[in-house]
Design an enzyme around this catalytic site. Structure first.
Site, short mmCIF file in Angstrom:
data_model
loop_
_atom_site.label_atom_id
_atom_site.label_comp_id
_atom_site.label_asym_id
_atom_site.label_seq_id
_atom_site.Cartn_x
_atom_site.Cartn_y
_atom_site.Cartn_z
CG ASP A 130 -0.25 -0.06 2.52
OD1 ASP A 130 1.00 -0.08 2.55
OD2 ASP A 130 -0.95 -0.13 3.56
NE ARG A 172 -4.35 1.50 2.41
CZ ARG A 172 -4.53 0.19 2.52
NH1 ARG A 172 -3.67 -0.53 3.20
NH2 ARG A 172 -5.53 -0.42 1.91
CE1 TYR A 194 2.85 -4.45 7.72
CE2 TYR A 194 2.60 -2.06 7.88
CZ TYR A 194 2.71 -3.22 7.12
OH TYR A 194 2.69 -3.12 5.76
N PRO A 209 7.70 -5.73 5.28
CG PRO A 209 5.53 -6.47 5.83
CD PRO A 209 6.98 -6.86 5.90
#
Lengths: 637, 637
Positions: free
Chosen positions: B45, B262, B270, B345
């Protein structure tokens, strides 16, 4: 016989603007168009600042900005006295401090694409193409019954041949944008030849200057049919004219030429098809005009610069008709856009007026059809838009007179001195500046009505009830992101109460906010169906003047910090008028733009079209209550 | 058996990036993917500044800007010593002077949409979904024959059941964006079960960390498999944590939590699934992880703030593998993206590395497949991207060590003092600043090669051969519009010679321009097929330093003012580094940014990916000729 809540006739920009609101309010509407496909090329192309602001609130201004040409200045050219032409002035747009947008130029075909996509994004409403109205009747006795369907229309589905306009000689093949490709194929809801009789509660005629609806309603189209014939064409010019990529005009010995820069390498040219001394030419037959006649006229006016083209996307010959209907409706049947008013396309207002007409009527109709507001609010469509149409015609006349005067002088064999020419150019530039706010749609002169309360303006000295809310770049309290108000004040059908909460670091402002929060909650409950969210009819947003970093979202009362059991807290309702370190455009000066005291703030009500409906002191809940009582039906508990 | 010029395996961001270039160069390629549909939610993302610049050159950065979240600062939270948490710092991005973009966050599903649309805009290339490779063989003896097809792959078309990943428990139903709706339906090129054998000139394995291609090539995937298990989830949080709409981290007594803001109201979290003192937990089985375990861990770390959610779009449990292949190809078979490198990530680089890998290989492959350049230029894919992958792994290790150190201290029962905590936060912030240019992709360390000439830098002191050309806002000479260089330097497959022409009001600069125009025309003719336009392989653009208003387009020589018999003069090649009255961001300071003398200028060659390939004095046609002789085959007259 089938029923439809409302029937929109015509799916050009004005019809799609009405349909946009039907989609937003979830109204079971239908929209028909006689053409078998959407428009792809030609016709209108000018988008004024205010229209782009509205597009921003509808979610697609960025598509125009990506594809269109952005006009910020205009060039004037005149004879240089030595047989040539010279650039004699540049007029710069001056509105960039008060709007994210200036004029943009992009073919109407793409605007229809964006409107269609916006409609499809929220509803299953789709245009029924290749369909015409064949008869229309109206039962006046049912007019006052909100549940009745007083309108009966017979529709017929056309064949592909009937629904395809004649090709325009001399134009090049069309290569559609990838997202327009599917629309090249003609589709029909019903079989060709099907005749369907439908009843409707409301009818909206958005069917253009030659409106079938207007003729059915027997509403006259009054005004002058001016005899001067113009040519207009969208071409890829082959020229060494230096300002071909700037909007510009040439006032040469052989006539006036207007050039409008467009997307890609297209330029739109407007050219009179007669020499000035042939102004009234009764013998001139418009149907005999060819593309080559336009080409030759432009060549002559643009000389000594070269001009030619091999690619032509669209062209037409037209006679300016400056016309206006005396009324915009008959009972529940309304006219919108070009069906109401026509004027010269050269002032770049046509599509803007049509879209804004459609948007103005659409949200009011949506509220009435949902049973939330009294049908009497529909009267403001006439009072707001008809006077504005008259003003646009006056504006058109004033602009046209500059050219006419020049033509007359020449016709009478008068020698126009350099001084007179200079004076005329100065007068044109002065008129441009004077009219810029009007032309860009920043002033609309909406009168007092149930939707526009004209009271004291002391608390927001630069706001005007009835006018658009001036656009500013402000920051979201939750995430600090800068947003233009045009984007955050979405065209989603809701009224908005803006709490310009002032400096919320101060205890008195905090107390005031807490107090009005409870009272506004009570107000909202009176007009919101109990099964709906409290912000679904009227949304309250706060814009305070303290720096983002110095207050927390939790400092704000529940009215602007609603909790949803699935989605948590709402982060969209609290905003700060403060500087942003990563965006130099965001200066924290919105309060100054609005003329509002940074300490104590104000309260403003915006209609669903972001026009100011009411304004008052921050604590004036009584005033705002009275305003909404004049619009909404109270819900029954 | 069917033939294909090249076969791309995997249609994630890296595969689509390769396919983008195949579409641009008009290569008859195929691209397959084992999944029956595109991705819609979850996975990567983060889009770094450089990736967005590339998207701008590909025509769709504006779509990311419209839909994504723009990250400009990061918030740090730590225990307040009283059982609560407190905000202890804010790290601001500092790159806004040198790029139109900072980091943006948007689901990979939308990025795939934009890439697919860009590919469809210029070609008929489409992803064949629900197709897997079953066997692969390679005939080394054919490797050096450009016309040969040394690769044979057997493909099988999967059923809907085979091609649909298992649903993720606990996720909500998906409401696709309107333009993603058609892609929900699985389509097949061939009938289910069809086995097809195809031969290919090149094979590109873009099939992710568990790459089938890599296994077929027997290329090892070296590195550590770290045991720490993390959870990641995209949810709509229900929380009173004040910075939930800012990217932020919490270093609390129960572990570390990373929150990435987002699009819409989504937040990605996370979270380590074990307490820090359970760092190496062999008994912990990843397959037993549930969404509720993630929820409970976040609740614990975020306390005393509330945390919960009802809407989850995607989640996963993963173990960080920091791995790298020792090589990126075997003959004409290449690996790209996650098939080459994996890392945490959490550093937000994965999708960027993958896309940039694909773009780096793609244009070189395009030039080779069109027969324009020698296959030896493909070696630079390894030399440029493999060293960078190693640097990303080092960067990941460095970041990871901050958390690891903290965990170790705790594991060993060490009491971490306030001072030590402060030092660590300071060290992290310092590392952030130090690494920002690297993380955002503004430095790439590409070495000298036929594509990168490292010579004198005196004429452009802030440019570095091999690095990206720094983005600036400049004005088009023909229409005065300000454009970011990232937009005007389109990713259309062409090399570009930029004539930084200096102050073209000066006679000496004019003479210099005229002289090099003829010599550059000769140069271009040597490498351009005679039936093609002279700018189709290498385009020359001029960016001068005089004000737009003080020069005319006609002052410039033919090389940057080409004439086309259908479309007239080309207005896209001359630009001015000067101020723009309606755009305050456009300051006319690009020459300073590039370190170029405003009077005498310089010459710069950009590769199709806008990396600087060569730079020299404005008149150094010999130098630029030598550069291109090292890349292109001379065309036969």
């Amino acid at each position: 016989m089938t029923g439809s809540i409302d029937l929109i006739i015509g799916a050009g920009p004005s019809g799609l603007a009405v349909a946009y609101w039907m989609a937003q309010y979830g109204i079971n509407a239908r929209i028909i168009d006689k053409r078998g496909t959407k428009l792809f090329r030609g016709h209108a192309d000018g988008l004024r600042s205010r229209t782009l602001e509205l597009f921003d609130s509808m979610g697609f201004a960025h598509r125009v900005m990506e594809e269109g040409y952005h006009a910020a200045a205009f060039m004037f050219w005149r004879p240089d006295g030595k047989g040539g032409l010279q650039r004699t002035g540049q007029q710069q747009s001056s509105i960039h401090a008060s709007s994210p947008y200036r004029m943009a130029l992009l073919t109407q075909g793409r605007i229809e694409r964006f409107l269609l996509d916006a409609i499809r994004g929220t509803s299953s409403l789709d245009v029924e193409r290749g369909v015409i109205g064949e008869s229309l009747s109206y039962d006046e006795s049912l007019e006052n019954d909100p549940q009745a369907y007083p309108i009966t229309v017979q529709l017929r589905t056309l064949s592909e041949a009937e629904a395809t306009p004649a090709p325009i000689p001399g134009t090049c093949p069309y290569h559609p944008a990838p997202d327009d490709r599917d629309d090249l194929i003609q589709k029909r809801k019903h079989e060709v030849g099907t005749v369907e009789t439908i009843r409707a509660k409301y009818l909206i005629g958005c069917d253009g200057a030659h409106s079938w609806t207007r003729k059915q309603l027997n509403i006259p189209f009054e005004g002058s049919h001016l005899d001067h014939i113009w040519g207009v064409m969208d071409v890829v010019p082959i020229t060494d004219f230096p300002d071909i990529r700037w909007p510009s005009s040439i006032d040469g010995p052989h006539g006036h030429l207007l050039m409008i820069t467009r997307e890609g390498n297209i330029v739109r040219l407007y050219v009179p098809l007669q020499e000035d001394d042939e102004v009234v030419a009764d013998s001139f037959d418009r149907s005999t005009v060819t593309l080559d006649m336009l080409r030759e006229r432009v060549k002559k006016i643009m000389a000594p610069y070269d001009f030619d083209f091999k690619i032509c996307h669209w062209w037409a010959a037209y006679q300016v008709g400056r016309r206006l209907t005396p009324t915009v409706n008959k009972g529940r049947m309304y006219l919108v856009g070009d069906a109401v008013h026509t004027h010269s396309p050269k002032i770049g207002l046509g599509m803007n007026m049509s879209i804004q007409d459609g948007l103005n009527l659409g949200w009011k109709l949506g509220l009435v059809l949902k049973g939330m507001a009294s049908p009497s609010i529909l009267d403001t469509y006439a009072s707001e838009r008809h006077q504005l149409a008259q003003k646009v015609l006056d504006f058109d006349q004033r602009w046209g007179s500059f050219f006419l005067k020049k033509a007359k002088q020449k016709q009478q064999g008068l020698v126009v001195s350099q001084k007179e020419q200079d004076e005329m150019q100065a007068a044109m530039q002065e008129a441009f500046v004077e009219n810029e706010l009007f032309a860009e749609g920043h002033v609309a002169f909406y009168k007092a009505s149930p939707l526009v309360h004209k009271g004291s303006t002391a608390m927001a000295t630069h706001l005007v009830a009835g006018e658009r809310f001036p656009a500013a770049l402000i920051r979201n309290q939750a995430d600090g992101q800068p947003w233009w108000t045009t984007r955050l004040l979405k065209s989603d059908g809701r009224f908005r109460i803006l709490l310009l909460a002032g400096d919320v670091r101060r205890q008195d402002q905090q107390s005031c906010l807490s107090a009005i929060s409870d009272r506004l909650t009570e107000l909202l409950k009176r007009f919101t169906p109990p099964e709906q969210k409290l912000d679904s009819v009227i949304e309250v947003k706060a814009i305070h003047s303290a720096p983002v970093d110095e207050v927390e979202l939790s400092d704000f009362p529940p009215i602007v910090r609603q909790f949803d059991e699935n989605e948590g807290w709402d982060y969209s309702k609290v905003w700060s008028d403060s500087e942003c370190f990563w965006d130099q455009q965001c200066k924290g000066n919105a309060y100054e733009l609005w003329g509002v005291d940074r300490s104590k703030g104000a309260m403003v009500v915006l209609r669903p079209d972001q026009h100011v409906g009411w304004m008052g002191e921050l604590e004036d809940v009584a005033g705002v209550t009275e305003y909404f009582e004049g619009i909404f039906h109270e819900v029954k508990p």
